[in-house]
Motif scaffolding. Structure first.
Motif, PDB file in Angstrom:
ATOM      1  N   ALA A  23       0.778  -1.400  -0.027  1.00 24.54           N
ATOM      2  CA  ALA A  23       0.178   0.073  -0.018  1.00 24.54           C
ATOM      3  C   ALA A  23       0.782   1.157   0.028  1.00 24.54           C
ATOM      4  N   ALA A  24       2.050   1.185   0.653  1.00 27.20           N
ATOM      5  CA  ALA A  24       2.962   2.371   0.854  1.00 27.20           C
ATOM      6  C   ALA A  24       4.175   2.326  -0.161  1.00 27.20           C
ATOM      7  N   PHE A  25       4.462   1.559  -0.961  1.00 22.50           N
ATOM      8  CA  PHE A  25       5.448   1.150  -1.789  1.00 22.50           C
ATOM      9  C   PHE A  25       5.636   2.486  -2.844  1.00 22.50           C
ATOM     10  N   SER A  26       6.705   3.132  -2.772  1.00 23.54           N
ATOM     11  CA  SER A  26       7.223   3.916  -3.753  1.00 23.54           C
ATOM     12  C   SER A  26       8.638   3.789  -4.106  1.00 23.54           C
ATOM     13  N   LEU A  27       8.798   3.536  -5.308  1.00 26.90           N
ATOM     14  CA  LEU A  27      10.193   3.453  -5.839  1.00 26.90           C
ATOM     15  C   LEU A  27      11.033   4.583  -5.341  1.00 26.90           C
ATOM     16  N   ASP A  28      10.547   5.953  -5.697  1.00 30.21           N
ATOM     17  CA  ASP A  28      11.134   7.070  -5.395  1.00 30.21           C
ATOM     18  C   ASP A  28      11.615   7.437  -3.754  1.00 30.21           C
ATOM     19  N   ASP A  29      10.555   6.912  -3.059  1.00 24.46           N
ATOM     20  CA  ASP A  29      10.705   7.112  -1.648  1.00 24.46           C
ATOM     21  C   ASP A  29      11.714   5.963  -1.101  1.00 24.46           C
ATOM     22  N   ILE A  30      11.591   4.573  -1.843  1.00 24.86           N
ATOM     23  CA  ILE A  30      12.641   3.667  -1.361  1.00 24.86           C
ATOM     24  C   ILE A  30      13.902   4.168  -1.744  1.00 24.86           C
ATOM     25  N   LEU A  31      14.474   4.897  -2.971  1.00 25.53           N
ATOM     26  CA  LEU A  31      15.691   5.333  -3.011  1.00 25.53           C
ATOM     27  C   LEU A  31      16.188   6.218  -2.361  1.00 25.53           C
ATOM     28  N   THR A  32      15.197   7.091  -1.781  1.00 27.36           N
ATOM     29  CA  THR A  32      15.566   8.322  -0.982  1.00 27.36           C
ATOM     30  C   THR A  32      15.863   7.681   0.393  1.00 27.36           C
ATOM     31  N   THR A  33      15.179   6.820   0.913  1.00 29.69           N
ATOM     32  CA  THR A  33      15.339   6.128   1.986  1.00 29.69           C
ATOM     33  C   THR A  33      16.652   5.323   2.076  1.00 29.69           C
ATOM     34  N   ALA A  34      16.922   4.607   0.886  1.00 29.84           N
ATOM     35  CA  ALA A  34      18.306   3.863   0.918  1.00 29.84           C
ATOM     36  C   ALA A  34      19.424   4.715   1.130  1.00 29.84           C
ATOM     37  N   SER A  35      19.308   6.075   0.364  1.00 29.53           N
ATOM     38  CA  SER A  35      20.416   7.087   0.618  1.00 29.53           C
ATOM     39  C   SER A  35      20.501   7.560   1.914  1.00 29.53           C
ATOM     40  N   THR A  36      19.248   7.801   2.751  1.00 28.15           N
ATOM     41  CA  THR A  36      19.394   8.463   3.891  1.00 28.15           C
ATOM     42  C   THR A  36      19.960   7.431   4.885  1.00 28.15           C
ATOM     43  N   LEU A  37      19.602   6.186   4.758  1.00 25.34           N
ATOM     44  CA  LEU A  37      19.860   5.042   5.782  1.00 25.34           C
ATOM     45  C   LEU A  37      21.496   4.676   5.741  1.00 25.34           C
ATOM     46  N   LYS A  38      21.813   4.831   4.480  1.00 22.40           N
ATOM     47  CA  LYS A  38      23.246   4.542   4.050  1.00 22.40           C
ATOM     48  C   LYS A  38      23.982   5.388   4.799  1.00 22.40           C
ATOM     49  N   TYR A  39      23.869   6.847   4.546  1.00 20.80           N
ATOM     50  CA  TYR A  39      24.739   7.926   5.132  1.00 20.80           C
ATOM     51  C   TYR A  39      24.401   7.884   6.664  1.00 20.80           C
ATOM     52  N   THR A  40      23.154   7.575   7.148  1.00 20.75           N
ATOM     53  CA  THR A  40      22.924   7.639   8.643  1.00 20.75           C
ATOM     54  C   THR A  40      23.634   6.808   9.541  1.00 20.75           C
ATOM     55  N   GLY A  41      23.624   5.313   8.685  1.00 19.87           N
ATOM     56  CA  GLY A  41      24.503   4.253   9.300  1.00 19.87           C
ATOM     57  C   GLY A  41      25.931   4.643   9.333  1.00 19.87           C
ATOM     58  N   ALA A  42      26.640   5.097   8.316  1.00 22.66           N
ATOM     59  CA  ALA A  42      27.864   5.753   8.177  1.00 22.66           C
ATOM     60  C   ALA A  42      28.408   6.569   9.178  1.00 22.66           C
ATOM     61  N   ILE A  43      27.300   7.693   9.223  1.00 21.80           N
ATOM     62  CA  ILE A  43      27.732   8.533  10.464  1.00 21.80           C
ATOM     63  C   ILE A  43      27.638   8.025  11.923  1.00 21.80           C
ATOM     64  N   LYS A  44      26.628   7.087  12.021  1.00 19.23           N
ATOM     65  CA  LYS A  44      26.664   6.672  13.288  1.00 19.23           C
ATOM     66  C   LYS A  44      27.929   5.869  13.665  1.00 19.23           C
ATOM     67  N   LYS A  45      28.324   5.270  12.870  1.00 26.45           N
ATOM     68  CA  LYS A  45      29.437   4.412  12.672  1.00 26.45           C
ATOM     69  C   LYS A  45      30.843   5.260  13.240  1.00 26.45           C
ATOM     70  N   VAL A  46      30.952   6.478  12.585  1.00 28.13           N
ATOM     71  CA  VAL A  46      31.974   7.546  12.710  1.00 28.13           C
ATOM     72  C   VAL A  46      31.797   7.952  14.079  1.00 28.13           C
ATOM     73  N   LEU A  47      30.406   8.129  14.571  1.00 34.40           N
ATOM     74  CA  LEU A  47      30.372   8.815  15.981  1.00 34.40           C
ATOM     75  C   LEU A  47      30.788   7.713  17.086  1.00 34.40           C
ATOM     76  N   ASP A  48      30.289   6.337  16.819  1.00 32.16           N
ATOM     77  CA  ASP A  48      30.614   5.287  17.619  1.00 32.16           C
ATOM     78  C   ASP A  48      32.235   5.390  17.837  1.00 32.16           C
ATOM     79  N   ASP A  49      32.916   5.485  16.589  1.00 33.06           N
ATOM     80  CA  ASP A  49      34.424   5.467  16.585  1.00 33.06           C
ATOM     81  C   ASP A  49      34.938   6.534  17.373  1.00 33.06           C
ATOM     82  N   GLU A  50      34.283   7.521  17.239  1.00 31.72           N
ATOM     83  CA  GLU A  50      34.899   8.971  17.814  1.00 31.72           C
ATOM     84  C   GLU A  50      34.680   8.999  19.393  1.00 31.72           C
ATOM     85  N   LEU A  51      33.481   8.261  19.805  1.00 35.13           N
ATOM     86  CA  LEU A  51      33.007   8.512  21.105  1.00 35.13           C
ATOM     87  C   LEU A  51      33.873   7.626  21.875  1.00 35.13           C
TER      88      LEU A  51
END
Length: 225
Positions: A23-51
């Protein structure tokens, strides 16, 4: 870019998972989410390492905001343990704030009952030789705060003994969540896996948060029975 563990997930992951429903599937939204989650995960990893192990650049960033002199290498080395300690205190203070907020949201009547159960009658405690300490009570509340996301906190009970303070699910000795061995100068936390206790040396009650997953897993195992 998105991993969902049905046995161990957080609330925000459910929101992301809903985007994949028919019901909620949208390819554009999925691509945006993929990009956001990718960088969010990377930033969290950097923060974890730095902390965990702050880099020189990380230390310089904070030192430059509070130190008027020149940031030479010896100065940066001096600030490194200060940054680590500040990080530790900051996280502990935020955890305590959330714990206080969570406890204040409980029904006052429930709190009174819990306090009565935990504190008990002073005379009866003296007769039995079992003294429930403030640290044990604090530890009990910390465990409740940790587990309130996965189980009704009214099911979490505390049963003190002469050698340890046990925290149980459904007030059942066969469902131990953890044990607080706080009767000596060196504190230990007993966590359970397959109903086998592992004792871990800890420095303070705040260290209980480090073993949240072990406590949650113990409860999840009992819920499967």
């Amino acid at each position: 870019f998105f991993i969902f563990n049905i046995l161990d997930f957080q609330d925000h992951q459910i929101t992301e998972l809903k985007k994949f429903t028919k019901a909620a599937f949208s390819l554009d939204d999925i691509l945006t989410t993929a990009s956001t989650l990718k960088y969010t995960g990377a930033i969290k990893k950097v923060l974890d390492d730095e902390l965990t192990n702050p880099s020189e650049a990380f230390v310089r960033f904070f030192a430059a905001k509070i130190f008027d002199g020149r940031l030479t290498k010896p100065v940066v080395e001096q600030f490194t343990p200060i940054v680590k300690e500040a990080r530790k205190q900051f996280i502990n203070e935020r955890i305590n704030e959330r714990l206080t907020s969570a406890l204040s949201a409980e029904d006052p009547q429930d709190v009174e009952v819990i306090q009565g159960e935990v504190a008990g009658d002073t005379n009866s405690q003296e007769k039995s030789g079992i003294i429930t300490t403030e640290e044990e009570i604090e530890g009990f509340h910390v465990v409740k705060a940790i587990l309130r996301q996965i189980v009704d906190v009214s099911r979490i009970t505390m049963r003190d003994t002469k050698s340890y303070c046990g925290i149980l699910l459904d007030d059942n000795n066969r469902k131990p969540i953890c044990r607080l061995h706080f009767n000596h100068s060196q504190k230990y936390l007993g966590v359970f896996s397959q109903k086998t206790e592992e004792r871990i040396a800890i420095d303070s009650v705040d260290d209980l948060y480090k073993y949240s997953e072990q406590m949650k897993n113990a409860v999840k195992d009992y819920e499967k029975e």
